[in-house]
Design a protein around this motif. Sequence first.
Motif, PDB file in Angstrom:
ATOM      1  N   GLN A 121       5.642  10.291  -0.407  1.00 20.57           N
ATOM      2  CA  GLN A 121       5.185   9.678  -0.585  1.00 20.57           C
ATOM      3  C   GLN A 121       5.867   8.227  -1.269  1.00 20.57           C
ATOM      4  O   GLN A 121       6.195   8.858  -2.841  1.00 20.57           O
ATOM      5  CB  GLN A 121       3.751  10.095  -1.468  1.00 20.57           C
ATOM      6  CG  GLN A 121       3.244  11.030  -0.509  1.00 20.57           C
ATOM      7  CD  GLN A 121       1.756  11.376  -1.383  1.00 20.57           C
ATOM      8  OE1 GLN A 121       0.732  10.212  -1.954  1.00 20.57           O
ATOM      9  NE2 GLN A 121       1.472  12.435  -1.125  1.00 20.57           N
ATOM     10  N   SER A 175       5.376   2.442   7.472  1.00 19.08           N
ATOM     11  CA  SER A 175       4.316   1.526   6.837  1.00 19.08           C
ATOM     12  C   SER A 175       3.995   0.579   7.707  1.00 19.08           C
ATOM     13  O   SER A 175       4.233   0.188   8.322  1.00 19.08           O
ATOM     14  CB  SER A 175       5.066   1.091   5.389  1.00 19.08           C
ATOM     15  OG  SER A 175       3.689   0.061   4.869  1.00 19.08           O
ATOM     16  N   ILE A 203       5.216   3.854  -3.448  1.00 17.09           N
ATOM     17  CA  ILE A 203       4.509   2.750  -3.429  1.00 17.09           C
ATOM     18  C   ILE A 203       5.561   1.718  -3.917  1.00 17.09           C
ATOM     19  O   ILE A 203       6.950   2.421  -4.394  1.00 17.09           O
ATOM     20  CB  ILE A 203       3.573   2.476  -4.612  1.00 17.09           C
ATOM     21  CG1 ILE A 203       2.727   3.609  -4.599  1.00 17.09           C
ATOM     22  CG2 ILE A 203       3.366   0.952  -5.112  1.00 17.09           C
ATOM     23  CD1 ILE A 203       1.732   3.253  -5.902  1.00 17.09           C
ATOM     24  N   ASP A 228       0.329  -1.594   0.115  1.00 23.08           N
ATOM     25  CA  ASP A 228      -0.204   0.208  -0.287  1.00 23.08           C
ATOM     26  C   ASP A 228       0.848   1.045  -0.044  1.00 23.08           C
ATOM     27  O   ASP A 228       1.709   1.342   0.876  1.00 23.08           O
ATOM     28  CB  ASP A 228      -0.456  -0.018   1.221  1.00 23.08           C
ATOM     29  CG  ASP A 228      -2.034  -1.336   1.177  1.00 23.08           C
ATOM     30  OD1 ASP A 228      -2.151  -1.697   0.174  1.00 23.08           O
ATOM     31  OD2 ASP A 228      -2.930  -1.811   2.337  1.00 23.08           O
ATOM     32  N   PRO A 229       0.585   2.328  -0.640  1.00 30.14           N
ATOM     33  CA  PRO A 229       0.988   3.712  -0.469  1.00 30.14           C
ATOM     34  C   PRO A 229       1.908   3.818   0.994  1.00 30.14           C
ATOM     35  O   PRO A 229       0.924   3.739   1.703  1.00 30.14           O
ATOM     36  CB  PRO A 229       0.059   4.290  -0.584  1.00 30.14           C
ATOM     37  CG  PRO A 229      -0.989   4.162  -1.705  1.00 30.14           C
ATOM     38  CD  PRO A 229      -0.926   2.773  -1.207  1.00 30.14           C
TER      39      PRO A 229
END
Length: 472
Positions: free
Chosen positions: A286, A366, A288, A274-275
């Motif tokens: 940001q 994350s 990925i 997930d981002p």
Amino acid sequence: MHFSIPETEVRSGENGSSYVAYNIHVNGVLHCRVRYSQLLGLHEQIKKEYGSNVVPAFPPKKIFTLTPAEVEQRREQLEKYMQAVRQDPLLGASELFNSFLRKAQQETQQIPTEEVALDICLSNGQKVTVNILTSDQTEDVLDAVATKLDLTDDLVGYFSLFLIREGEDGGLTFVRKLQEFELPYVSITSLRSSEFHILLRKSYWDMAYDNDVMDNRVGLNLLYAQTVSDIERGWILVNKDQHRQLKSLQEKGSKKEFIHLGQTLKYYGYIKFDPCITDFPEKGCQVIVSAGNNELNFHVKLPNEQMKEGSFKVTRMRCWRVTSSQVPIANGTTNPCSSAKCDVKLELAFEYLMSKDRLQWVTITSQQAIMMSICLQSMVDELMVKKSGGSIKKMLRKRHNGSIHRADSQQAVKSPPLLDSPDPNREQVVKLSTKLSSVSLRGISASNSANDISGNDFHGNYAFEGIGDDDL
């Protein structure tokens, strides 16, 4: 796996007296609730089995009732003890330790031992229902699924069970790989949400092993279904011409050729996360992250909206660590965290050889940080086995995923020991291998990967010729 004891509870015993319970979390999620006396009993068993010189220090008994400060001190000591046991290659992989955690998990969730039906998802959206006991561990459930699919014993080790969360938009989040110390039925039931499922997926990274899997009819169908699913989700990138070729091969029923073409595509065999947020190449970017091909791939959005892509090879990571912390939910208060007012913040940081003489730490914030770490460790495992001339067939399904390092740790990652092969004498039940006989390729994205990035890649300019002990 990241073990922590972030909180305690005062609970009532059967005779009405109260006691302090220590909540053991794995990957930031409550796994079990235990008393000091239970952990002391485990400690004594470990000492008896492995000797006093092997076990880590255990917090001593107290004669009088503990003060709140002493409870907090004991909580910290017990947390360090659990982490030390798990990180020890011998103790952390022992049946003594793992069976304790399984029993405690079942008792905490108050689920009696009984026969139940458990749904296991396949990559093509279908489900296999297996009849198991609530007390069956991960390996038992994997065996049951393999037997029902008629997947041969020598291929079971190529697959694993993963806990996933499916979003309303159809997005797929990998929460974790189910471990030997947990009971899959209890784990999925305790979440009390229909968003969570257990997925069967291949658990290796080197596509050379695909050939072993494709030699078996069921293995071929499983791998084909996964490849189709990854393309449909956009995890594997295809352009218009490749899309036409794939459709043609699918219409002909040429599954092996379909997979062979898939192997040539960008991000084949990767897991996409997930981002999240990274501090590279700038703080607060940001990103990925995808894991595969012995690397972490970054697709970064810079503060100026510019997109960059780059990869970090596991062979150039000196070490990595996962840290967790409790962060107060923004509610205008500065009170200490409680389980109801805090989120768990997870970070994966790795030290990377950017150039011949320059190491740099890169951090990813994350909720899937531990899953990323598990991916890195399994890549290292494969590389070490390959370097030693071994085969994945000799690697046990119960592979120990290595230790998670605390913030003060600078220790390099270690490869876990290889264990015995699975028992081939499994009871035969009704076979459902035909479940995987047909998979349709619905709405493959026709995007061209060249259009998805700016071409302004970032990467180090020095690479090792091969993997060596000093590199890991």
